[in-house]
Design a protein around this motif. Sequence first.
Motif, PDB file in Angstrom:
ATOM      1  N   HIS A   1       0.841  -1.188   0.000  1.00 15.46           N
ATOM      2  CA  HIS A   1       0.000   0.000   0.000  1.00 15.46           C
ATOM      3  C   HIS A   1       0.884   1.249   0.000  1.00 15.46           C
ATOM      4  N   GLY A   2       0.600   2.172  -0.896  1.00 19.72           N
ATOM      5  CA  GLY A   2       1.369   3.412  -0.936  1.00 19.72           C
ATOM      6  C   GLY A   2       2.555   3.395  -1.882  1.00 19.72           C
ATOM      7  N   THR A   3       2.795   2.250  -2.529  1.00 16.20           N
ATOM      8  CA  THR A   3       3.957   2.174  -3.428  1.00 16.20           C
ATOM      9  C   THR A   3       3.812   3.170  -4.585  1.00 16.20           C
TER      10      THR A   3
ATOM     11  N   THR B   1       2.220   4.132 -12.579  1.00 14.38           N
ATOM     12  CA  THR B   1       0.752   4.190 -12.611  1.00 14.38           C
ATOM     13  C   THR B   1       0.154   4.494 -11.238  1.00 14.38           C
ATOM     14  N   SER B   2       1.017   4.772 -10.279  1.00 10.41           N
ATOM     15  CA  SER B   2       0.533   5.198  -8.958  1.00 10.41           C
ATOM     16  C   SER B   2       1.443   6.313  -8.462  1.00 10.41           C
ATOM     17  N   PRO B   3       1.436   7.430  -9.201  1.00  5.74           N
ATOM     18  CA  PRO B   3       2.399   8.506  -8.872  1.00  5.74           C
ATOM     19  C   PRO B   3       2.209   9.049  -7.460  1.00  5.74           C
ATOM     20  N   LEU B   4       0.999   8.911  -6.901  1.00  5.82           N
ATOM     21  CA  LEU B   4       0.784   9.387  -5.530  1.00  5.82           C
ATOM     22  C   LEU B   4       0.765   8.228  -4.544  1.00  5.82           C
ATOM     23  N   GLY B   5       1.191   7.079  -4.994  1.00  4.33           N
ATOM     24  CA  GLY B   5       1.163   5.901  -4.139  1.00  4.33           C
ATOM     25  C   GLY B   5      -0.095   5.094  -4.383  1.00  4.33           C
TER      26      GLY B   5
ATOM     27  N   VAL C   1      -3.440   2.995  -3.699  1.00  6.89           N
ATOM     28  CA  VAL C   1      -4.471   3.003  -2.660  1.00  6.89           C
ATOM     29  C   VAL C   1      -5.007   1.583  -2.449  1.00  6.89           C
ATOM     30  N   GLU C   2      -4.398   0.619  -3.151  1.00 11.06           N
ATOM     31  CA  GLU C   2      -4.885  -0.762  -3.081  1.00 11.06           C
ATOM     32  C   GLU C   2      -4.169  -1.534  -1.988  1.00 11.06           C
ATOM     33  N   ARG C   3      -4.857  -2.530  -1.475  1.00 10.84           N
ATOM     34  CA  ARG C   3      -4.207  -3.429  -0.530  1.00 10.84           C
ATOM     35  C   ARG C   3      -3.619  -4.593  -1.299  1.00 10.84           C
ATOM     36  N   PRO C   4      -2.429  -5.029  -0.951  1.00  9.08           N
ATOM     37  CA  PRO C   4      -1.808  -6.139  -1.686  1.00  9.08           C
ATOM     38  C   PRO C   4      -2.334  -7.497  -1.262  1.00  9.08           C
TER      39      PRO C   4
END
Lengths: 338, 615
Positions: free
Chosen positions: A140-142, A146-150, A152-155
């Motif tokens: 989460h937060g990576t 495609t997730s420039p702000l981190g 929001v998904e749980r792994p």
Amino acid sequence: MEIKELVPADFKSDQMVRWCAGCGDHAILNSIQKALPRLGIKHEDFAFISGIGCSSRFPYYMNTYGFHGIHGRAAAIASGVKTANPELSVWVITGDGDSLAIGGNHFIHLIRRNVDLNLILFNNQIYGLTKGQYSPTSEHGTVTKTSPLGTVERPFKPGALAIGARGTFFARTIDVMTKLSTEIYVKAAQHKGTSIVEVLQNCVIFSDKVWADISDRKYRDDRVIVLENDQPMIYGKDRDKGLMLKDGGLLPVQIEKNGVTEDDLLVHDSHNPFAGLHVALANMEYPDFPVALGVIRDCQETASYETAVANQIKEAQSQAKSKSIKEIMLSGSTWEVK
Amino acid sequence: MSKQAKVIEIDEVAIRFSGDSGDGMQLTGTLFSDTSALFGNDVSTFPDYPAEIRAPQGTVGGVSGFQVHFGHTQVNTPGDYCDVLVAMNPAALKANFRWIKPDGIIIFDRDAFDEKNIKKAGYDKDPLKEEPTDGIQLIGAPISSMTRETLKDIGLDQKSILRSKNMFALGIVSWLYDRPLEHAIDFFQRKFAKKPVLIDANTQVLQAGYNYAGNIQALTVSFKVRPADIEPGIYRNINGNTAAAWGIIAAAEKAGLPVFLGSYPITPATGILEEMAARKDLGVVSFQAEDEIAGICTAIGGSFAGSLAATSTSGPGLALKSEAIGLAVITELPLVIVNVQRGGPSTGLPTKTEQSDLMQALYGRNGESPVVVIASSTPSNCFDYAFEASRIALERMTPVILLTDGFLANGTEPWKIPDMDDFPDINPPIAKEGSKDWLPYNRDEHTLAREWAKAGIPGLEHRVGGLEKMAGSGNVSYVPENHEYMVGIREEKVNRVEDMIPEQEIIGDPDADLLIIGWGGTYGHLVTAVSEIQREGYKVALAHFNYIKPLPKNTGEILGQFKKHLVCELNLGQFAHYLRMNYPKYNYLQYNKVQGLPFIVQELKDFILKNLEEK
């Protein structure tokens, strides 16, 4: 027939290995090539099946029967191979994107069916071949392209997922721990059913050092526990740490402190059909816990799929009134026109 | 006592059984058609049922129908319109009134025509007045109440008793058409062996229906359809799905290979998976996968391991399989894909028939991805074309798509059980252990097929996969010229299949001006229309295609023999487009229908005659 003594070199193909320098895949390839000669299986009976992704180039580097499939579907292709010819030793080479995103459905159903094959899940928490997007195992937060702000998904936690899908074998290793890895691959192959091996693998380009907290030699021994069957759960460079059961959960403790002795520690039982403790062990994360390596679950609770299929067919054939399609066509309601 | 009924001999009859989807109309129709076939008539059937398993009782949406057409002469279709409509409730009448002939007979359960059911069906007060029933003979039989009366002492509850009422209807129709009851009774004895009370219940109700029909004054005539003049041999009834499954198994026997089917249940193709699963007695491995993609992928795995592998599906499933079909194309593994077409797009009309997947079968994949496409044209020849699909796939190392459709899959007809010696041998190019300098992508120079080294053969370890392969070695190759070469060779390999398929035949008058063109499941309707038009004194010909890619070698020559070309198909003109692309010099007229229903012979005749009269 005498089986020819095989050596790791027998499994190297003539193709140049094209993974990046420093990629964890090289070590995994070597560890598997070392494990295969120990299995007493004929060279021609190995089949390596992969999906899409960096890891999935693996079959090209193996001098065995190999099938580089399509994204996510290696588990399905391999299930067909094994069911059609149960004599083969079938290995699925896959990654966290391939098996847990696009191939998630096949992954869980493979495990549910318990097809006797070995699935090696290269988990580097990133999409490498498409150059660095977050994967279903990214924390989460990576931050990725495609997730420039981190994210929001749980792994997903592959161990919990596999055991939750009624997995009969789950093991974990780290790419650089080649000796442990080889031992695990041998045990995975010996398990009759679906064996899932999660390899914590380093992508030197897009998620470099993602496992460094636990894989670095400097402090690895204090941050991982290598589970061995029938042995107390002890870890640490100085073998001074252990795991206890407390209040229904796991508790890392210092041995010989606060009155804790070795006798208080849990003893690993990978064969226990009860999956609760195995899930708890698989879910342990640094820094609250040591990360569990080794064979966490190895439970022979059900026949493997292809064996059950073959047995049913054998039984049906032994009782069959019709032995050919001609006889089937002539069975039931027929009539003659003269 | 009733007076002796008069017996009238007729050539052919179509009967449509209809009722709630829980009323057992499919079974009633099947028993009647089996009896007729055993009696020696030629038979064709067509089930017409809703997608909902149990739609609200009494509503039009829940009506299930089954049409049986049987005759003293050859019967090629289930019949356009029916001579007898059995309507178990007002909704069944509402749904099926359009199919009754103007001088037909409607047999209805008058107990079920109560106010509640009449309203539910969307009628106002009296359905038989609200529909134009002039000229139609109406027989309101107290089916429910007489069923109850018959079984009042049998010891079953009311609900179970009423479940037998379909047999009362079957009894009436059996009397009307002089059908023996033995086959149905045999069936009860087998089906309910473990529950003898149901054997008695069904038998008693069947007989009660039969006696009722013989006793009432309304039915003053009964009809006799003499056995058809049929080629000697042993026969059985068969539907397209069973025939397709058996064709694949027969091919595997010829080739000396095990069968592997990887499939996911989908209407109307599920019967293939079910039949394969039942054939464990012949060693068939059937894998019910978690989805359509896994269905084909397990089959590709089975092929890699050396089985004759197949997957069965319908349109939406074929869409899901398209990436994996491409994988079978590039790995050049034998694979049979049976696509039982239904109404689309999307979920469309799952239980209805259509021919709208032709373009999907030919082109619905990424890249240049040629596969062989063939189509069966009757329920029973699904056997022959499944055998052919397997033969082509195995001998030419290619995926083959076999197109059938809902009409063929569920329709039944009597089938003369073939002699397997009449079918050709199948010789797949299996690589042999010890082959010197063997390479996975070396080819036979005539067929262009590569050799099949089944996983497990010593010394032939090799890799296949979805990345472009270097000719010969099969190593991954990005060489531009190699890619172009391989694209070309895969296309050419499929085109060369024309050497192993028969030439296209023409039915009818070779010297006619007008050529009717059809393909696949519309054969029965087209051939009936053409022969009826010929009988009326016109010249017309029919070319009905079973081989689509590649087309038979003489296709161009045949097209050139006619002045006018009329392509009839159950879509917006997909085969017509395909012919335009391959043989552009002709002006293809079209007759298209996309209602989820088969053609009606009369509509075809009207359209064809109009074209014949236009000069």
